[in-house]
Design a protein around this motif. Structure first.
Motif, PDB file in Angstrom:
ATOM      1  N   MET A   1       0.848  -1.200   0.000  1.00 35.29           N
ATOM      2  CA  MET A   1       0.000   0.000   0.000  1.00 35.29           C
ATOM      3  C   MET A   1       0.878   1.242   0.000  1.00 35.29           C
ATOM      4  SD  MET A   1      -2.902   1.123   2.781  1.00 35.29           S
ATOM      5  CE  MET A   1      -3.893  -0.301   2.406  1.00 35.29           C
ATOM      6  N   VAL A   2       0.609   2.156  -0.905  1.00 37.22           N
ATOM      7  CA  VAL A   2       1.393   3.384  -0.981  1.00 37.22           C
ATOM      8  C   VAL A   2       0.710   4.448  -0.156  1.00 37.22           C
ATOM      9  CG1 VAL A   2       2.332   5.142  -2.495  1.00 37.22           C
ATOM     10  CG2 VAL A   2       2.195   2.778  -3.283  1.00 37.22           C
ATOM     11  N   ALA A   3       1.457   5.035   0.790  1.00 37.51           N
ATOM     12  CA  ALA A   3       0.841   5.962   1.742  1.00 37.51           C
ATOM     13  C   ALA A   3       0.140   7.108   1.042  1.00 37.51           C
ATOM     14  CB  ALA A   3       1.914   6.508   2.700  1.00 37.51           C
ATOM     15  N   GLY A   4       0.764   7.664   0.046  1.00 37.14           N
ATOM     16  CA  GLY A   4       0.210   8.834  -0.597  1.00 37.14           C
ATOM     17  C   GLY A   4      -1.066   8.575  -1.364  1.00 37.14           C
ATOM     18  N   GLU A   5      -1.433   7.284  -1.610  1.00 41.10           N
ATOM     19  CA  GLU A   5      -2.618   6.967  -2.389  1.00 41.10           C
ATOM     20  C   GLU A   5      -3.822   6.632  -1.516  1.00 41.10           C
ATOM     21  OE1 GLU A   5      -1.434   3.802  -4.933  1.00 41.10           O
ATOM     22  OE2 GLU A   5      -0.250   5.075  -6.264  1.00 41.10           O
ATOM     23  N   THR A   6      -3.711   6.730  -0.212  1.00 37.95           N
ATOM     24  CA  THR A   6      -4.818   6.411   0.674  1.00 37.95           C
ATOM     25  C   THR A   6      -5.572   7.688   1.024  1.00 37.95           C
ATOM     26  OG1 THR A   6      -3.725   6.781   2.799  1.00 37.95           O
ATOM     27  CG2 THR A   6      -3.282   4.699   1.690  1.00 37.95           C
ATOM     28  N   ASP A   7      -6.759   7.486   1.642  1.00 42.84           N
ATOM     29  CA  ASP A   7      -7.521   8.643   2.109  1.00 42.84           C
ATOM     30  C   ASP A   7      -7.378   8.804   3.616  1.00 42.84           C
ATOM     31  OD1 ASP A   7      -8.922   6.462   2.994  1.00 42.84           O
ATOM     32  OD2 ASP A   7     -10.879   7.140   2.269  1.00 42.84           O
ATOM     33  N   THR A   8      -6.330   8.225   4.184  1.00 39.59           N
ATOM     34  CA  THR A   8      -6.078   8.341   5.620  1.00 39.59           C
ATOM     35  C   THR A   8      -5.560   9.728   5.961  1.00 39.59           C
ATOM     36  OG1 THR A   8      -5.568   5.985   5.782  1.00 39.59           O
ATOM     37  CG2 THR A   8      -4.808   7.385   7.583  1.00 39.59           C
ATOM     38  N   THR A   9      -6.127  10.322   7.001  1.00 35.71           N
ATOM     39  CA  THR A   9      -5.671  11.613   7.501  1.00 35.71           C
ATOM     40  C   THR A   9      -4.849  11.381   8.760  1.00 35.71           C
ATOM     41  OG1 THR A   9      -7.605  12.786   6.636  1.00 35.71           O
ATOM     42  CG2 THR A   9      -6.365  13.865   8.397  1.00 35.71           C
ATOM     43  N   LEU A  10      -3.598  11.782   8.732  1.00 35.03           N
ATOM     44  CA  LEU A  10      -2.714  11.632   9.886  1.00 35.03           C
ATOM     45  C   LEU A  10      -2.400  13.005  10.464  1.00 35.03           C
ATOM     46  CD1 LEU A  10      -0.154   9.009   8.518  1.00 35.03           C
ATOM     47  CD2 LEU A  10      -2.097   8.576  10.038  1.00 35.03           C
ATOM     48  N   VAL A  11      -2.575  13.132  11.761  1.00 40.21           N
ATOM     49  CA  VAL A  11      -2.255  14.373  12.461  1.00 40.21           C
ATOM     50  C   VAL A  11      -1.242  14.063  13.553  1.00 40.21           C
ATOM     51  CG1 VAL A  11      -3.129  16.239  13.919  1.00 40.21           C
ATOM     52  CG2 VAL A  11      -4.493  15.421  11.990  1.00 40.21           C
ATOM     53  N   VAL A  12      -0.174  14.835  13.607  1.00 37.59           N
ATOM     54  CA  VAL A  12       0.817  14.727  14.667  1.00 37.59           C
ATOM     55  C   VAL A  12       0.677  15.960  15.554  1.00 37.59           C
ATOM     56  CG1 VAL A  12       3.267  14.644  15.250  1.00 37.59           C
ATOM     57  CG2 VAL A  12       2.411  13.388  13.258  1.00 37.59           C
ATOM     58  N   VAL A  13       0.436  15.745  16.832  1.00 33.29           N
ATOM     59  CA  VAL A  13       0.276  16.844  17.782  1.00 33.29           C
ATOM     60  C   VAL A  13       1.473  16.861  18.718  1.00 33.29           C
ATOM     61  CG1 VAL A  13      -1.157  17.849  19.599  1.00 33.29           C
ATOM     62  CG2 VAL A  13      -2.232  16.598  17.701  1.00 33.29           C
ATOM     63  N   THR A  14       2.130  17.992  18.799  1.00 38.37           N
ATOM     64  CA  THR A  14       3.249  18.134  19.719  1.00 38.37           C
ATOM     65  C   THR A  14       3.277  19.575  20.211  1.00 38.37           C
ATOM     66  OG1 THR A  14       5.612  17.717  20.031  1.00 38.37           O
ATOM     67  CG2 THR A  14       4.947  18.688  17.934  1.00 38.37           C
ATOM     68  N   GLY A  15       4.306  19.921  20.960  1.00 33.83           N
ATOM     69  CA  GLY A  15       4.405  21.276  21.481  1.00 33.83           C
ATOM     70  C   GLY A  15       4.867  21.293  22.916  1.00 33.83           C
ATOM     71  N   LEU A  16       4.828  22.477  23.502  1.00 34.09           N
ATOM     72  CA  LEU A  16       5.340  22.683  24.850  1.00 34.09           C
ATOM     73  C   LEU A  16       4.464  22.013  25.900  1.00 34.09           C
ATOM     74  CD1 LEU A  16       7.909  24.463  25.469  1.00 34.09           C
ATOM     75  CD2 LEU A  16       6.918  24.802  23.219  1.00 34.09           C
ATOM     76  N   SER A  17       5.092  21.421  26.895  1.00 30.16           N
ATOM     77  CA  SER A  17       4.354  20.876  28.029  1.00 30.16           C
ATOM     78  C   SER A  17       3.569  22.010  28.689  1.00 30.16           C
ATOM     79  CB  SER A  17       5.322  20.263  29.044  1.00 30.16           C
ATOM     80  OG  SER A  17       6.043  19.194  28.463  1.00 30.16           O
ATOM     81  N   GLY A  18       2.300  21.767  28.934  1.00 27.47           N
ATOM     82  CA  GLY A  18       1.448  22.809  29.489  1.00 27.47           C
ATOM     83  C   GLY A  18       0.806  23.673  28.424  1.00 27.47           C
ATOM     84  N   GLY A  19       1.115  23.390  27.155  1.00 34.05           N
ATOM     85  CA  GLY A  19       0.585  24.210  26.071  1.00 34.05           C
ATOM     86  C   GLY A  19      -0.826  23.848  25.668  1.00 34.05           C
ATOM     87  N   GLY A  20      -1.292  22.649  26.012  1.00 37.41           N
ATOM     88  CA  GLY A  20      -2.656  22.264  25.684  1.00 37.41           C
ATOM     89  C   GLY A  20      -2.784  21.022  24.836  1.00 37.41           C
ATOM     90  N   ARG A  21      -1.757  20.169  24.820  1.00 37.18           N
ATOM     91  CA  ARG A  21      -1.834  18.959  23.995  1.00 37.18           C
ATOM     92  C   ARG A  21      -3.022  18.076  24.378  1.00 37.18           C
ATOM     93  NH1 ARG A  21       3.724  18.595  25.130  1.00 37.18           N
ATOM     94  NH2 ARG A  21       3.183  16.969  26.624  1.00 37.18           N
ATOM     95  N   SER A  22      -3.289  17.927  25.659  1.00 37.69           N
ATOM     96  CA  SER A  22      -4.381  17.062  26.101  1.00 37.69           C
ATOM     97  C   SER A  22      -5.732  17.584  25.626  1.00 37.69           C
ATOM     98  CB  SER A  22      -4.384  16.936  27.630  1.00 37.69           C
ATOM     99  OG  SER A  22      -3.200  16.297  28.079  1.00 37.69           O
ATOM    100  N   THR A  23      -5.901  18.892  25.659  1.00 33.84           N
ATOM    101  CA  THR A  23      -7.147  19.487  25.166  1.00 33.84           C
ATOM    102  C   THR A  23      -7.296  19.253  23.670  1.00 33.84           C
ATOM    103  OG1 THR A  23      -7.113  21.188  26.887  1.00 33.84           O
ATOM    104  CG2 THR A  23      -8.448  21.634  24.940  1.00 33.84           C
ATOM    105  N   VAL A  24      -6.202  19.391  22.941  1.00 37.25           N
ATOM    106  CA  VAL A  24      -6.233  19.136  21.501  1.00 37.25           C
ATOM    107  C   VAL A  24      -6.607  17.686  21.230  1.00 37.25           C
ATOM    108  CG1 VAL A  24      -4.818  19.021  19.410  1.00 37.25           C
ATOM    109  CG2 VAL A  24      -4.610  20.985  20.943  1.00 37.25           C
ATOM    110  N   ALA A  25      -6.029  16.763  22.005  1.00 38.87           N
ATOM    111  CA  ALA A  25      -6.325  15.342  21.823  1.00 38.87           C
ATOM    112  C   ALA A  25      -7.802  15.055  22.036  1.00 38.87           C
ATOM    113  CB  ALA A  25      -5.469  14.509  22.778  1.00 38.87           C
TER     114      ALA A  25
END
Length: 291
Positions: A1-25
């Protein structure tokens, strides 16, 4: 399976501790994402591959990355690059906030920073900023949560990822007050201070740019219509190019002195014109109510 040919949406969430990652999740879960929290960097590529193969409920997968080890943080930018090189198109969300705000958040819950060691909270934040600097540069959207409460941050994520048109370029027009500082996530910054300030009109002073009287006053000033039209045309002219380059989130910041009258009225009008032009646009008001 070629990644670029799928309709999968991948999101990577990162950032500063205390910045709100849990709320984003949590917000991503609310709009139908399968969320993997505190994923070790070493498993990022493997998780992406599993999501693409699984399809179904994993068609929209978000991976939230923590900074609980220095080795993880150091390799984060490289891991994101590897995902892209393998044909995936992750959308990287980076949450940030001012140091003073982060310190207050940690102190309010009586927690130490995961990287402060024997030092101060400020020391841990400084170390983390350094480790995440390159990952921040790779982000598709940077959200400064310094002046956002939990509900405002949740709404921002829902606006970005909740609709069927989430793959299209989305424009956020944010009003702000220059006296409170520039929005660090702005792609374009507009200065509305050339217009007369409704603050000096007694019957308008206590009202905001979201109200008809103030909006009519601001937009009725000489040069206001041309100002909005010019920037609507500019955003429209750059949209196709941004989409070709893989950018999905554009932030246009409109500033006035305090972020109550002129910038609010202009931001609302600009967002409305962009929507009429067929763009996914919304207006937000960072400093409304701060005075």
């Amino acid at each position: 399976m070629v990644a670029g040919e799928t309709d999968t949406t991948l999101v990577v969430v990162t950032g500063l501790s205390g910045g709100g990652r849990s709320t984003v999740a949590r917000a991503l879960e609310n709009v139908g994402f399968y969320v993997v929290d505190n994923l070790p960097q070493a498993l990022l590529l493997e998780m992406a591959e599993l999501a693409v193969k699984a399809g179904g409920a994993a068609r929209r997968t978000a991976m939230v990355l923590d900074v609980r080890s220095r080795a993880f943080s150091t390799d984060l930018a490289e891991a994101i690059r590897e995902l892209k090189e393998r044909g995936y198109a992750p959308r990287v969300v980076f949450v940030d906030a001012d140091d003073e705000v982060l310190i207050r958040r940690f102190e309010s819950v009586r927690r130490s920073h995961p990287l402060q060691g024997e030092g101060r909270l400020a020391d841990g934040i400084a170390v983390e900023r350094g480790l995440l600097e390159e990952a921040r540069e790779q982000a598709d959207v940077i959200i400064d949560t310094s002046h956002l409460n939990v509900n405002q941050l949740r709404r921002r994520i829902e606006e970005l990822f909740g609709g069927e048109d989430a793959r299209k370029l989305r424009v956020t027009v944010i009003s702000f007050g220059f006296k409170y500082g520039l929005p660090p996530d702005a792609d374009f910054v507009l200065d509305a201070r050339f217009l007369p300030n409704p603050y000096w009109v007694p019957e308008l002073r206590e009202h905001t740019g979201r109200e008809e009287a103030v909006s009519a006053y601001v937009l009725g000033q000489e040069g206001a219509d041309a100002f909005v039209s010019s920037y609507a045309d500019l955003v429209g002219a750059t949209t196709a190019g941004f989409e070709r380059e893989g950018k999905r989130y554009l932030t246009v910041a409109v500033g006035c002195t305090g972020g109550k009258h002129r910038s609010v009225a202009i931001a609302e009008e600009l967002a409305a014109r962009l929507r009429r032009a067929g763009l996914a646009a919304n207006a937000q008001h960072r400093d409304l109510g701060r005075e």
